[in-house]
Design a protein around this motif. Structure first.
Motif, PDB file in Angstrom:
ATOM      1  N   SER A   1     -24.756  46.696 -19.047  1.00 23.86           N
ATOM      2  CA  SER A   1     -25.135  46.214 -20.375  1.00 23.86           C
ATOM      3  C   SER A   1     -24.892  44.706 -20.520  1.00 23.86           C
ATOM      4  CB  SER A   1     -24.323  46.957 -21.451  1.00 23.86           C
ATOM      5  OG  SER A   1     -22.953  46.601 -21.383  1.00 23.86           O
ATOM      6  N   TYR A   2     -24.472  44.038 -19.429  1.00 18.98           N
ATOM      7  CA  TYR A   2     -24.156  42.613 -19.526  1.00 18.98           C
ATOM      8  C   TYR A   2     -25.427  41.783 -19.689  1.00 18.98           C
ATOM      9  CZ  TYR A   2     -25.765  42.103 -14.710  1.00 18.98           C
ATOM     10  OH  TYR A   2     -26.530  42.089 -13.565  1.00 18.98           O
ATOM     11  N   SER A   3     -25.178  40.544 -20.192  1.00 16.41           N
ATOM     12  CA  SER A   3     -26.256  39.552 -20.297  1.00 16.41           C
ATOM     13  C   SER A   3     -25.747  38.243 -19.693  1.00 16.41           C
ATOM     14  CB  SER A   3     -26.644  39.328 -21.760  1.00 16.41           C
ATOM     15  OG  SER A   3     -27.582  38.272 -21.877  1.00 16.41           O
ATOM     16  N   CYS A   4     -26.442  37.750 -18.685  1.00 17.04           N
ATOM     17  CA  CYS A   4     -26.046  36.500 -18.021  1.00 17.04           C
ATOM     18  C   CYS A   4     -26.983  35.376 -18.479  1.00 17.04           C
ATOM     19  CB  CYS A   4     -26.083  36.669 -16.507  1.00 17.04           C
ATOM     20  SG  CYS A   4     -25.475  35.222 -15.604  1.00 17.04           S
ATOM     21  N   GLN A   5     -26.406  34.314 -19.082  1.00 14.79           N
ATOM     22  CA  GLN A   5     -27.192  33.214 -19.631  1.00 14.79           C
ATOM     23  C   GLN A   5     -26.797  31.890 -18.952  1.00 14.79           C
ATOM     24  OE1 GLN A   5     -29.584  33.710 -21.908  1.00 14.79           O
ATOM     25  NE2 GLN A   5     -29.094  35.929 -22.037  1.00 14.79           N
ATOM     26  N   ARG A   6     -27.740  30.943 -18.857  1.00 15.22           N
ATOM     27  CA  ARG A   6     -27.463  29.585 -18.326  1.00 15.22           C
ATOM     28  C   ARG A   6     -27.774  28.593 -19.454  1.00 15.22           C
ATOM     29  NH1 ARG A   6     -26.920  27.143 -13.261  1.00 15.22           N
ATOM     30  NH2 ARG A   6     -27.013  29.180 -12.280  1.00 15.22           N
ATOM     31  N   PRO A   7     -26.813  28.456 -20.380  1.00 20.98           N
ATOM     32  CA  PRO A   7     -27.090  27.636 -21.561  1.00 20.98           C
ATOM     33  C   PRO A   7     -26.929  26.139 -21.273  1.00 20.98           C
ATOM     34  CG  PRO A   7     -24.893  28.541 -21.700  1.00 20.98           C
ATOM     35  CD  PRO A   7     -25.484  29.106 -20.450  1.00 20.98           C
ATOM     36  N   ALA A   8     -27.497  25.345 -22.161  1.00 19.78           N
ATOM     37  CA  ALA A   8     -27.328  23.886 -22.114  1.00 19.78           C
ATOM     38  C   ALA A   8     -26.346  23.481 -23.203  1.00 19.78           C
ATOM     39  CB  ALA A   8     -28.667  23.191 -22.316  1.00 19.78           C
ATOM     40  N   ASN A   9     -25.950  22.216 -23.192  1.00 22.04           N
ATOM     41  CA  ASN A   9     -25.001  21.713 -24.166  1.00 22.04           C
ATOM     42  C   ASN A   9     -25.559  21.900 -25.585  1.00 22.04           C
ATOM     43  OD1 ASN A   9     -22.480  20.435 -24.697  1.00 22.04           O
ATOM     44  ND2 ASN A   9     -23.579  18.567 -25.243  1.00 22.04           N
ATOM     45  N   GLY A  10     -24.680  22.396 -26.495  1.00 21.17           N
ATOM     46  CA  GLY A  10     -25.091  22.647 -27.872  1.00 21.17           C
ATOM     47  C   GLY A  10     -25.850  23.949 -28.048  1.00 21.17           C
ATOM     48  N   PHE A  11     -25.659  24.864 -27.148  1.00 19.75           N
ATOM     49  CA  PHE A  11     -26.400  26.144 -27.177  1.00 19.75           C
ATOM     50  C   PHE A  11     -26.027  26.966 -28.418  1.00 19.75           C
ATOM     51  CE2 PHE A  11     -22.410  27.022 -25.031  1.00 19.75           C
ATOM     52  CZ  PHE A  11     -22.007  28.222 -25.573  1.00 19.75           C
ATOM     53  N   SER A  12     -26.876  27.953 -28.741  1.00 22.02           N
ATOM     54  CA  SER A  12     -26.618  28.925 -29.815  1.00 22.02           C
ATOM     55  C   SER A  12     -27.147  30.287 -29.348  1.00 22.02           C
ATOM     56  CB  SER A  12     -27.302  28.500 -31.110  1.00 22.02           C
ATOM     57  OG  SER A  12     -27.070  29.461 -32.135  1.00 22.02           O
TER      58      SER A  12
ATOM     59  N   GLY B   1     -22.560  44.651 -23.603  1.00 19.05           N
ATOM     60  CA  GLY B   1     -21.118  44.811 -23.521  1.00 19.05           C
ATOM     61  C   GLY B   1     -20.416  43.573 -22.992  1.00 19.05           C
ATOM     62  N   ALA B   2     -21.147  42.681 -22.308  1.00 20.80           N
ATOM     63  CA  ALA B   2     -20.522  41.473 -21.756  1.00 20.80           C
ATOM     64  C   ALA B   2     -21.542  40.340 -21.747  1.00 20.80           C
ATOM     65  CB  ALA B   2     -20.010  41.729 -20.343  1.00 20.80           C
ATOM     66  N   LEU B   3     -21.115  39.152 -22.301  1.00 22.53           N
ATOM     67  CA  LEU B   3     -21.948  37.957 -22.279  1.00 22.53           C
ATOM     68  C   LEU B   3     -21.335  36.985 -21.267  1.00 22.53           C
ATOM     69  CD1 LEU B   3     -24.213  36.116 -23.330  1.00 22.53           C
ATOM     70  CD2 LEU B   3     -22.616  35.350 -25.118  1.00 22.53           C
TER      71      LEU B   3
END
Length: 475
Positions: free
Chosen positions: A380-391, A399-401
């Motif tokens: 149920s995890y979600s893997c994200q590659r955010p940039a500075n100032g992300f939302s 279940g896991a970010l």
């Protein structure tokens, strides 16, 4: 010396009798009245007003008019006057207004029908000729056997079991249907197309009353009400294996594989004609139950620890045979005691890769505990590659970010799930440092101990409590 005949009382002529013609004529008149007597009526007590010559009556008591004192006499009108003669035993007469023959027995007049004793009559034909085979032959539009104040019963009796006592229905004197004891003591309903070849439609067993119905059934076919309401069969779709005690419902259109020997209900289908079980209910719980006791139906005993109560099994074909692929099984988790202890557990039993052995992989206990034999796998995890100032907003089912940015981030914002369940866990982790992190609950929620930053490879875990709509940090 006789002066008259004994029976008819005709005057006899004596030697040197005077007026012999007168006496002879009187005798002739009396003979005309008595010989082959014909009574116009026997229910009159007074003579008719205008009798004709030759009219003859039997006088009914109590007589009057010209018949006074002539009760029970024969009144014969001849020569313009009534003449009376007494009947004698054996005299017979035809009563014209009744179309009956009567006979005088010396005291009373009797109908011939009452005197005919039909006993041991060798043949009797009614509107037909009887013969040596059909000793009673009746040709009539209908037959009536009536009662004489109570019930009525017709009997057909045979000598021995192997004989026949039946009713035979014919067309053109050729048999078409027969009911009765036909060659044995069971009750048969038989039909024929030619009078020679016969088929039993129904046979009622004499010892049990069980009906055997011949529908031309294929082996194992189960009869059912067809579209028109007549009994029908479809052995390919619905059949019963009496030796295995298995009912098969086959919607595949082809012959399915034989089920295991312990199968009670076998359902077969294909991708285009799948077979499922649907239980409908209105305003009550739908329940599919499996029950188990030990020892016997007559004297059941309680379950012991480890007894399997019921299992829902999945099987798959391995190229040679069908094998168990896994099951859900309910077990007794302790010795059961009436009204006291009846603990249970639910086991998920599966076959691991490279194995043919079914093992319990997960056990759910009655007190809520869960036991797993393998590593915990959470997809149920979600893997994200955010940039500075992300939302980012965590999905309800996540279940896991996991944050995996390309480098250190100065800051960003994360919003927790909008529709969490009581006790739901949400884990947040980052491979890189996040300097200024804002962790916010969704509308209507609160969060206790919100994150303000994350170190590289740092993490935190929150648990949601629905009673006060609050996320609590627990790791």
């Amino acid at each position: 010396m006789l002066t008259e005949t004994v029976r008819a009382r005709l005057p006899l002529l004596a030697q040197a009798q005077s007026q012999k013609p007168v006496i002879a004529d009187r005798n002739f008149v009396q003979l005309d009245a008595l010989l082959c007597a014909r009574f116009l009526d026997r229910d009159l007590s007074a003579p008719p007003a205008t009798p004709a010559e030759g009219d003859c009556y039997l006088v009914k008591p109590t007589a009057g008019g010209d018949w006074t004192t002539q009760d029970n006499q024969i009144a014969f009108f001849a020569g313009g006057a009534w003449k009376f003669y007494p009947p004698f035993a054996g005299l017979s007469a035809f009563v014209a207004d009744e179309s009956k023959l009567v006979v005088f027995d010396g005291a009373a007049w009797l109908d011939y029908a009452a005197l005919l004793a039909l006993q041991n009559v060798p043949l009797l034909g009614v509107n037909a000729a009887a013969d040596a085979t059909n000793k009673l032959n009746v040709k009539s539009a209908a037959l009536l056997f009536d009662n004489i104040g109570a019930g009525v019963q017709a009997k057909l009796n045979k000598t021995a079991s192997g004989d026949t006592a039946s009713l035979l229905y014919q067309t053109g004197y050729s048999g078409r249907a027969e009911i009765g004891l036909c060659g044995d003591d069971d009750f048969h309903f038989k039909v024929s197309s030619d009078g020679a070849r016969w088929n039993d439609s129904i046979v009622l067993a004499r010892s049990t009353g069980v009906a055997t119905i011949n529908q031309g059934l294929a082996a194992g076919a189960v009869p059912f009400g067809g579209g028109s309401g007549a009994i029908a069969q479809d052995a390919a779709a619905l059949s019963w294996d009496d030796s295995a005690k298995t009912l098969t419902i086959n919607g595949s259109g082809v012959t399915p594989p034989a089920p295991p020997s312990n199968t009670g209900l076998h359902m077969a289908g294909t991708s285009s004609a799948a077979r499922g079980v649907i239980i409908d209910s209105i305003a009550s719980t739908v329940q599919l139950s499996g029950r188990r006791a030990n020892t016997s139906y007559a004297a059941p005993t309680a379950l012991a620890f480890g007894d399997q109560i019921v299992a829902f099994v999945g099987q798959g074909y391995d190229g040679a045979d069908y094998r168990n692929g896994g099951n859900f099984s309910f077990f007794a988790d302790e010795n059961w005691v009436a009204g006291a202890n009846s603990g249970t557990r639910l086991d998920v039993r599966l076959v691991g890769n490279g194995s043919t052995v079914t093992v319990s992989t997960h056990s759910f206990f009655g007190d809520g505990r869960l036991q797993s034999l393998g590593a915990f796998v959470d997809q149920s995890y979600s893997c994200q590659r955010p940039a500075n100032g992300f939302s980012l907003t965590v999905a309800d089912t996540c279940g896991a970010l996991i944050l995996d940015p390309g480098g250190t981030l100065a800051g960003g914002a994360i919003t927790l799930p909008a529709h969490p369940k009581d006790g739901q866990l949400c884990r947040i982790a980052s491979t890189q440092a996040v300097g200024a992190l804002t962790l916010s609950p969704s509308a209507g929620q609160s969060v206790s101990g919100p994150l303000t930053a994350l170190a590289a490879n740092g993490s935190a875990q929150y648990l949601y409590r629905a009673a006060n709509t609050t996320w609590y940090r627990c790791g």
